[in-house]
Design an enzyme around this catalytic site. Structure first.
Site, PDB file in Angstrom:
ATOM      1  N   GLY A  71       4.811 -10.075   3.586  1.00  0.00           N
ATOM      2  CA  GLY A  71       5.602  -9.972   4.805  1.00  0.00           C
ATOM      3  C   GLY A  71       5.035 -10.855   5.910  1.00  0.00           C
ATOM      4  CG  ASP A 102       0.922  -7.491   7.692  1.00  0.00           C
ATOM      5  OD1 ASP A 102       0.661  -6.930   8.766  1.00  0.00           O
ATOM      6  OD2 ASP A 102       1.461  -6.912   6.737  1.00  0.00           O
ATOM      7  CG  HIS A 140       7.020  -2.332   2.012  1.00  0.00           C
ATOM      8  ND1 HIS A 140       6.924  -1.238   2.810  1.00  0.00           N
ATOM      9  CD2 HIS A 140       5.799  -2.933   2.041  1.00  0.00           C
ATOM     10  CE1 HIS A 140       5.711  -1.149   3.317  1.00  0.00           C
ATOM     11  NE2 HIS A 140       5.009  -2.167   2.873  1.00  0.00           N
ATOM     12  CG  HIS A 149       8.654  -0.221   6.027  1.00  0.00           C
ATOM     13  ND1 HIS A 149       8.923  -1.567   5.962  1.00  0.00           N
ATOM     14  CD2 HIS A 149       7.338  -0.124   6.349  1.00  0.00           C
ATOM     15  CE1 HIS A 149       7.838  -2.248   6.261  1.00  0.00           C
ATOM     16  NE2 HIS A 149       6.847  -1.397   6.486  1.00  0.00           N
ATOM     17  CG  MET A 187      -1.898  -1.211   1.139  1.00  0.00           C
ATOM     18  SD  MET A 187      -3.434  -0.993   2.020  1.00  0.00           S
ATOM     19  CE  MET A 187      -2.853  -0.800   3.676  1.00  0.00           C
ATOM     20  CD  GLN A 244      -6.041  -3.718   2.793  1.00  0.00           C
ATOM     21  OE1 GLN A 244      -6.010  -4.148   1.649  1.00  0.00           O
ATOM     22  NE2 GLN A 244      -5.036  -3.915   3.635  1.00  0.00           N
ATOM     23  CB  SER A 287       4.586  -1.101  10.911  1.00  0.00           C
ATOM     24  OG  SER A 287       3.302  -0.595  10.597  1.00  0.00           O
TER      25      SER A 287
HETATM   26  O1  PAF Z   1      -0.137  -5.890   3.348  1.00  0.00           O
HETATM   27  C1  PAF Z   1      -0.597  -4.935   2.694  1.00  0.00           C
HETATM   28  O2  PAF Z   1       0.052  -3.918   2.499  1.00  0.00           O
HETATM   29  C2  PAF Z   1      -1.994  -5.044   2.112  1.00  0.00           C
HETATM   30  O3  PAF Z   1      -2.861  -5.705   2.969  1.00  0.00           O
HETATM   31  C3  PAF Z   1      -2.014  -5.680   0.713  1.00  0.00           C
HETATM   32  C4  PAF Z   1      -1.546  -7.115   0.730  1.00  0.00           C
HETATM   33  C5  PAF Z   1      -1.130  -4.860  -0.230  1.00  0.00           C
HETATM   34  C6  PAF Z   1      -3.444  -5.657   0.162  1.00  0.00           C
HETATM   35  O4  PAF Z   1      -3.940  -4.368   0.065  1.00  0.00           O
END
Ligand code: PAF
Length: 284
Positions: free
Chosen positions: A143, A146, A32, A29, A25, A56, A181
């Site tokens: 990751g 999560d 990612h 950082h 999203m 979400q 995060s």
């Molecule tokens: O982990 C995230 O950043 C989000 O939940 C994802 C997997 C990109 C879905 O929007």
């Protein structure tokens, strides 16, 4: 590096090429970037998606204040050899508003994060499935921080026979233990210091597991660390649980095998999650 605003602008997958996708999203950082580096090792073509998915989010304020930093994100991705960034608009992803047909995370979506954020995992799975269709990867990386999201995505891929491999990449932490995060930017210096109690609780629980502790001992150890915070602490703990890594359900007291110890708390106005994978009931 191509910046595609719709699927038609994405590069075609060449015959026989192996494509990896990293879904994000944005507000990237080092966590990612670790996913991207692993994707680069695994595949010939790497696509990173950047899309703040309204489906979400439970609170409009949370969606509004989610950091949006596309230019800075692209500047981080280009040197890593990313082939394309897919950054669609909300209208591109959901023309006509929220989709009528969505994916349900089932029971996985009702526990832990799902209990605190109803519909969150349905929103995650709906966008993940759509992004998989639009980017057609062989492998998608997520990751491990999560953990429940990884469990839900793996379950969707298994249950709906989605032709993609899922790889989880280990959590990246600051040297003092705080899991990276995108939400950490919202923590004040005091809150950031107090948030370290989460990783300390997980470390203690992991040690109890390494020493052969049963699930109740492992949980009691982690929760005892959390209970040490002062009454005026900014940390409000939601849960520290031991869950089955396939189902996300709490493990039984006599459980033996791999488990995820997951913790969640509000630190000030910021909700943080973290976890560690342990083996329970088998002394090392
Ligand atoms: O982990 C995230 O950043 C989000 O939940 C994802 C997997 C990109 C879905 O929007």
């Amino acid at each position: 590096m191509i910046i595609a605003r719709n699927a038609a602008e994405l590069p075609a997958r060449e015959q026989g090429a192996h494509r990896a996708v990293v879904m994000t999203m944005g507000a990237l950082h080092d966590g990612h970037l670790a996913l991207v580096r692993r994707a680069r090792e695994l595949a010939d073509q790497v696509v990173v998606t950047i899309f703040v998915n309204p489906l979400q989010f439970n609170e409009a304020a949370d969606l509004d204040r989610y950091p949006r930093t596309l230019d800075a994100d692209c500047a981080l991705l280009e040197p890593l050899g990313v082939d394309a960034v897919f950054a669609p608009s909300v209208d591109e992803m959901y023309p006509g508003g929220a989709p009528t047909v969505t994916v349900s995370a089932g029971a996985i979506g009702d526990v832990l994060e799902g209990a605190h954020r109803p519909g969150h995992f349905d929103g995650v799975l709906t966008v993940v499935l759509k992004l998989l269709h639009l980017t057609s990867p062989n492998v998608a990386l997520f990751g491990a921080k999560d953990a429940q999201q990884v469990i839900a995505v793996r379950a969707m891929v298994r249950d709906l026979a989605v032709p993609v491999e899922i790889e989880a990449v280990g959590t990246v932490r600051d040297p003092d233990g705080l899991a990276l995060s995108s939400r950490n930017v919202h923590l004040s210096a005091r809150e950031r210091g107090e948030a370290l109690i989460l990783s300390r609780a997980l470390l203690a629980a992991a040690e109890a597991a390494r020493n052969g502790g049963a699930a109740p001992d492992v949980l009691a150890t982690g929760r005892a660390v959390l209970a040490q915070r002062p009454p005026a602490s900014a940390v409000r703990v939601d849960y520290l649980e031991a869950i089955d890594p396939l189902t996300a359900m709490a493990v039984a007291e006599d459980y033996r095998g791999e488990a995820v110890i997951a913790v969640a708390a509000r630190v000030g106005a910021t909700r943080l999650i973290d976890n560690v994978t342990v083996t329970i009931g088998e002394e090392e």
